[in-house]
Scaffold this motif. Structure first.
Motif, short mmCIF file in Angstrom:
data_model
loop_
_atom_site.label_atom_id
_atom_site.label_comp_id
_atom_site.label_asym_id
_atom_site.label_seq_id
_atom_site.Cartn_x
_atom_site.Cartn_y
_atom_site.Cartn_z
N GLN A 49 0.85 -1.19 0.00
CA GLN A 49 0.00 0.00 0.00
C GLN A 49 0.89 1.24 0.00
N LEU A 50 0.50 2.21 -0.80
CA LEU A 50 1.21 3.48 -0.87
C LEU A 50 0.30 4.57 -0.35
N GLN A 51 0.84 5.38 0.52
CA GLN A 51 0.07 6.47 1.12
C GLN A 51 0.74 7.79 0.79
N ALA A 52 0.08 8.58 -0.04
CA ALA A 52 0.61 9.90 -0.39
C ALA A 52 0.02 10.95 0.52
N SER A 53 0.84 11.92 0.87
CA SER A 53 0.38 13.01 1.73
C SER A 53 1.22 14.25 1.48
N GLY A 54 0.80 15.36 2.07
CA GLY A 54 1.57 16.58 1.99
C GLY A 54 1.02 17.66 1.08
N GLY A 55 -0.04 17.34 0.37
CA GLY A 55 -0.62 18.35 -0.50
C GLY A 55 -1.26 19.49 0.28
N GLY A 56 -1.59 20.55 -0.43
CA GLY A 56 -2.22 21.68 0.22
C GLY A 56 -2.28 22.86 -0.72
N LEU A 57 -2.62 24.00 -0.16
CA LEU A 57 -2.72 25.24 -0.91
C LEU A 57 -1.43 26.04 -0.72
N VAL A 58 -0.85 26.48 -1.81
CA VAL A 58 0.37 27.26 -1.75
C VAL A 58 0.30 28.37 -2.79
N SER A 72 6.54 26.55 -1.87
CA SER A 72 7.08 25.19 -1.82
C SER A 72 6.17 24.25 -1.04
N LEU A 73 6.24 22.99 -1.41
CA LEU A 73 5.56 21.93 -0.68
C LEU A 73 6.43 20.69 -0.74
N ARG A 74 6.28 19.82 0.24
CA ARG A 74 6.94 18.53 0.20
C ARG A 74 5.89 17.43 0.32
N LEU A 75 5.85 16.59 -0.68
CA LEU A 75 4.94 15.45 -0.67
C LEU A 75 5.68 14.22 -0.17
N SER A 76 4.94 13.34 0.49
CA SER A 76 5.50 12.10 1.00
C SER A 76 4.71 10.93 0.45
N CYS A 77 5.43 9.84 0.21
CA CYS A 77 4.80 8.59 -0.23
C CYS A 77 5.37 7.49 0.65
N GLU A 78 4.54 6.99 1.55
CA GLU A 78 4.98 5.97 2.48
C GLU A 78 4.42 4.62 2.07
N ALA A 79 5.28 3.64 2.06
CA ALA A 79 4.88 2.28 1.69
C ALA A 79 4.68 1.43 2.92
N SER A 80 3.68 0.59 2.87
CA SER A 80 3.46 -0.37 3.94
C SER A 80 3.06 -1.70 3.32
N GLY A 81 3.10 -2.73 4.09
CA GLY A 81 2.79 -4.06 3.57
C GLY A 81 4.08 -4.79 3.24
N SER A 82 4.11 -5.47 2.12
CA SER A 82 5.27 -6.29 1.75
C SER A 82 6.34 -5.42 1.11
N THR A 83 6.84 -4.46 1.89
CA THR A 83 7.76 -3.48 1.33
C THR A 83 9.08 -4.11 0.91
N GLY A 84 9.52 -5.16 1.59
CA GLY A 84 10.79 -5.77 1.21
C GLY A 84 10.73 -6.32 -0.19
N ARG A 85 9.63 -6.90 -0.56
CA ARG A 85 9.50 -7.46 -1.90
C ARG A 85 9.42 -6.38 -2.96
N ILE A 86 8.78 -5.30 -2.67
CA ILE A 86 8.57 -4.28 -3.68
C ILE A 86 9.74 -3.33 -3.79
N PHE A 87 10.26 -2.89 -2.70
CA PHE A 87 11.25 -1.83 -2.77
C PHE A 87 12.67 -2.32 -2.96
N SER A 88 12.94 -3.57 -3.04
CA SER A 88 14.32 -4.03 -3.17
C SER A 88 14.93 -3.61 -4.50
N SER A 89 14.18 -3.57 -5.59
CA SER A 89 14.71 -3.17 -6.89
C SER A 89 13.62 -2.45 -7.68
N THR A 90 13.09 -1.45 -7.09
CA THR A 90 11.86 -0.88 -7.62
C THR A 90 12.03 0.58 -7.99
#
Length: 124
Positions: free
Chosen positions: A2-11, A16-34
């Motif tokens: 699962q990917l969770q994006a956050s950080g949007g808003g009105l500017v 400037s803004l900083r967006l974040s994308c946090e991964a959860s779940g089987s992250t080892g399988r996905i993020f090893s070469s992704t």
């Protein structure tokens, strides 16, 4: 995964803004070469590529209109990818999505996993 994006808003333009994308779940399988990418979609327009980062090497890719203004980065310990957006313009306003997949590409169909999107509004 699962990917969770956050950080949007009105500017304001030029801000400037900083967006974040946090991964959860089987992250080892996905993020090893992704690839983790950011796309954006404005009302009435197609979803377009913004930036991507190759998790293992850290290689970065940018769409021409954001190069020099946006920076994509990652925090391996937190399984999080960031998009630092500077000198924002009204044309940058859109819903921003993070995505993950096994191969780099600039079209949405390359990516298998998607976050829910976070809204960025650029207006004075």
């Amino acid at each position: 995964v699962q990917l969770q994006a956050s950080g949007g808003g009105l500017v304001q333009p030029g801000g400037s803004l900083r967006l974040s994308c946090e991964a959860s779940g089987s992250t080892g399988r996905i993020f090893s070469s992704t690839i983790v990418a950011w796309f954006r979609q404005a009302p009435g327009k197609e979803r377009e590529f913004v930036a991507a980062i190759r998790w293992g090497s850290g290689n970065r890719y940018y769409e021409d209109s954001v190069r020099g203004r946006f920076t994509i980065s990652k925090n391996s310990a937190e399984n999080t990818v960031y998009l630092e957006m500077n000198s924002l313009k009204p044309d940058d306003a859109a819903v921003y999505y993070c995505a993950a997949g096994a191969h780099y590409g600039t079209t949405p169909n390359v990516y298998s996993y998607w976050g829910q999107g976070t809204l960025v509004t650029v207006s004075s």
